[in-house]
Write a protein that holds these residues in place. Structure first.
Motif, PDB file in Angstrom:
ATOM      1  N   LEU A 162       0.846  -1.186   0.000  1.00  0.00           N
ATOM      2  CA  LEU A 162       0.000   0.000   0.000  1.00  0.00           C
ATOM      3  C   LEU A 162       0.888   1.245   0.000  1.00  0.00           C
ATOM      4  N   THR A 163       0.484   2.277  -0.720  1.00  0.00           N
ATOM      5  CA  THR A 163       1.210   3.548  -0.649  1.00  0.00           C
ATOM      6  C   THR A 163       0.772   4.300   0.607  1.00  0.00           C
ATOM      7  N   GLY A 164       1.535   5.308   0.995  1.00  0.00           N
ATOM      8  CA  GLY A 164       1.165   6.133   2.138  1.00  0.00           C
ATOM      9  C   GLY A 164      -0.226   6.732   1.964  1.00  0.00           C
ATOM     10  N   SER A 165      -0.527   7.187   0.745  1.00  0.00           N
ATOM     11  CA  SER A 165      -1.846   7.789   0.489  1.00  0.00           C
ATOM     12  C   SER A 165      -2.964   6.764   0.625  1.00  0.00           C
ATOM     13  N   GLU A 166      -2.704   5.543   0.180  1.00  0.00           N
ATOM     14  CA  GLU A 166      -3.723   4.488   0.297  1.00  0.00           C
ATOM     15  C   GLU A 166      -3.942   4.107   1.760  1.00  0.00           C
ATOM     16  N   ILE A 167      -2.872   4.128   2.535  1.00  0.00           N
ATOM     17  CA  ILE A 167      -2.987   3.795   3.960  1.00  0.00           C
ATOM     18  C   ILE A 167      -3.837   4.846   4.679  1.00  0.00           C
ATOM     19  N   ARG A 168      -3.598   6.113   4.368  1.00  0.00           N
ATOM     20  CA  ARG A 168      -4.407   7.199   4.953  1.00  0.00           C
ATOM     21  C   ARG A 168      -5.874   6.997   4.606  1.00  0.00           C
ATOM     22  N   ARG A 169      -6.134   6.726   3.306  1.00  0.00           N
ATOM     23  CA  ARG A 169      -7.513   6.552   2.832  1.00  0.00           C
ATOM     24  C   ARG A 169      -8.191   5.365   3.516  1.00  0.00           C
ATOM     25  N   LYS A 170      -7.441   4.271   3.646  1.00  0.00           N
ATOM     26  CA  LYS A 170      -7.989   3.048   4.243  1.00  0.00           C
ATOM     27  C   LYS A 170      -8.376   3.275   5.700  1.00  0.00           C
ATOM     28  N   PHE A 171      -7.522   3.999   6.426  1.00  0.00           N
ATOM     29  CA  PHE A 171      -7.801   4.315   7.824  1.00  0.00           C
ATOM     30  C   PHE A 171      -9.122   5.090   7.926  1.00  0.00           C
TER      31      PHE A 171
END
Length: 336
Positions: free
Chosen positions: A5-14
């Motif tokens: 996961l990219t950092g941006s995807e991790i933020r979105r997932k949270f």
């Protein structure tokens, strides 16, 4: 674990996880606190909700989730001199959080946290790498037996639940105001992450191997000017998970600076400084000497802080916020 996961995807997932659990997604507040003279910069997710926790302000939602821009470089939280030399110090970082204003309390906060980080549908972190801490009861306050029981009920082995003191497991915003016991989730990054080269140290060793990734604050009290703890009208939840840290965990790297949140900034800085053949495309940051690596980390970190501070209206000056910004900019420009 998933494909990376990219950092941006991790933020979105949270944020998506908590929206699914009925939380209102609220935008980050500005780095310049709106009406809080006690605070230089936003330094935690709860800053923008301070008056809600105190019962002074009403919102049309009782649970929220945010990714809050934070700066710690001055005042109580001053990490500036460490930045660039450690894996996890930053002047600017993002704090992922979920908040309950008198809605749910410890039981749900703990269940949500464990589901998000261990469930295969979400972050899928290996449970055998996780440890949790609870407040041991110091300074005339009680041990947080409830949190202990709740973690155990989630299936956390009892030998992985540690009771810690006020310094680690009692959170307060300042000398007065909302506060309460907290419970932290730590991740074992393995011997490679030990700053002291420990091969087999045990949990709670602070050599860098065991990294706090998420802090769940159980906001129960309001500390008044005399130091007395008064119960808050509505016990609340305030959590903080550093995006940079959890990204390092999910991307399988030891340092936050090895995540995709920083890699491009470090590469661009190397091009501009003509370091390590970056301008010709053959760049490996890990082949550089320690001093050069530190310089690139400082430039990358300080460039993020500078960009976000200026975009929130701070300008370099001789005092207050502008002075801190000027110091960050100067350190990045002159450090070699």
């Amino acid at each position: 674990m998933h494909s990376m996961l990219t950092g941006s995807e991790i933020r979105r997932k949270f944020l998506d996880f908590f929206v699914q659990k009925g939380h209102k997604e609220v935008h980050s507040s500005s780095l310049v606190p709106a009406n809080d003279p006690t605070l230089l910069f936003a330094n935690a997710g709860m800053n923008q909700f301070k008056d809600v926790f105190l019962g002074l302000e009403k919102r049309d939602y009782s649970r929220a989730t945010t990714s809050q821009k934070c700066v710690r470089a001055g005042g109580k939280h001053n990490d500036l001199e460490n930045v660039g030399f450690t894996n996890r110090h930053h002047t600017f970082f993002e704090m992922l959080g979920n908040f309950s204003f008198g809605d749910y309390f410890k039981k749900d906060a703990i269940a949500y946290a464990w589901e998000l980080i261990t469930s295969k549908e979400w972050f899928g972190i290996d449970k055998s790498k996780l440890y949790v801490t609870i407040f041991n009861g110091e300074g005339g306050m009680q041990r947080d037996a409830e949190a202990y029981d709740l973690w155990a009920a989630q299936g956390v082995p009892k030998n992985r639940i540690f009771a810690m003191g006020i310094k680690d497991n009692f959170w307060q915003m300042g000398d007065t105001g909302p506060c309460g016991p907290c419970s932290e989730i730590h991740y074992d990054m393995g011997p490679a992450a030990s700053d002291q080269g420990h091969a087999d140290c045990a949990f709670a060793c602070d050599c860098g191997r065991y990294v706090e990734i998420w802090n769940l604050v159980f906001m129960q009290f309001d500390r008044d000017a005399s130091g007395k703890l008064n119960s808050l009208p509505k016990p609340s939840i305030d959590t903080g998970m550093g995006l940079e840290r959890v990204t390092a965990v999910l991307q399988g790297v030891v340092s936050n600076y090895d995540t995709d949140l920083f890699a491009q900034l470090i590469f661009q800085a190397a091009i501009l400084c003509r370091i390590g053949g970056a301008e010709r495309g053959g760049f490996d940051y890990h082949q550089l000497d320690a001093r050069t690596q530190a310089s690139l980390r400082i430039i990358a970190d300080h460039a993020r802080a500078t960009t976000f501070l200026i975009s929130d209206g701070v300008v370099p000056s001789n005092e207050g916020r502008g002075y801190v910004l000027r110091k960050i900019m100067r350190r990045a420009m002159r450090y070699d």
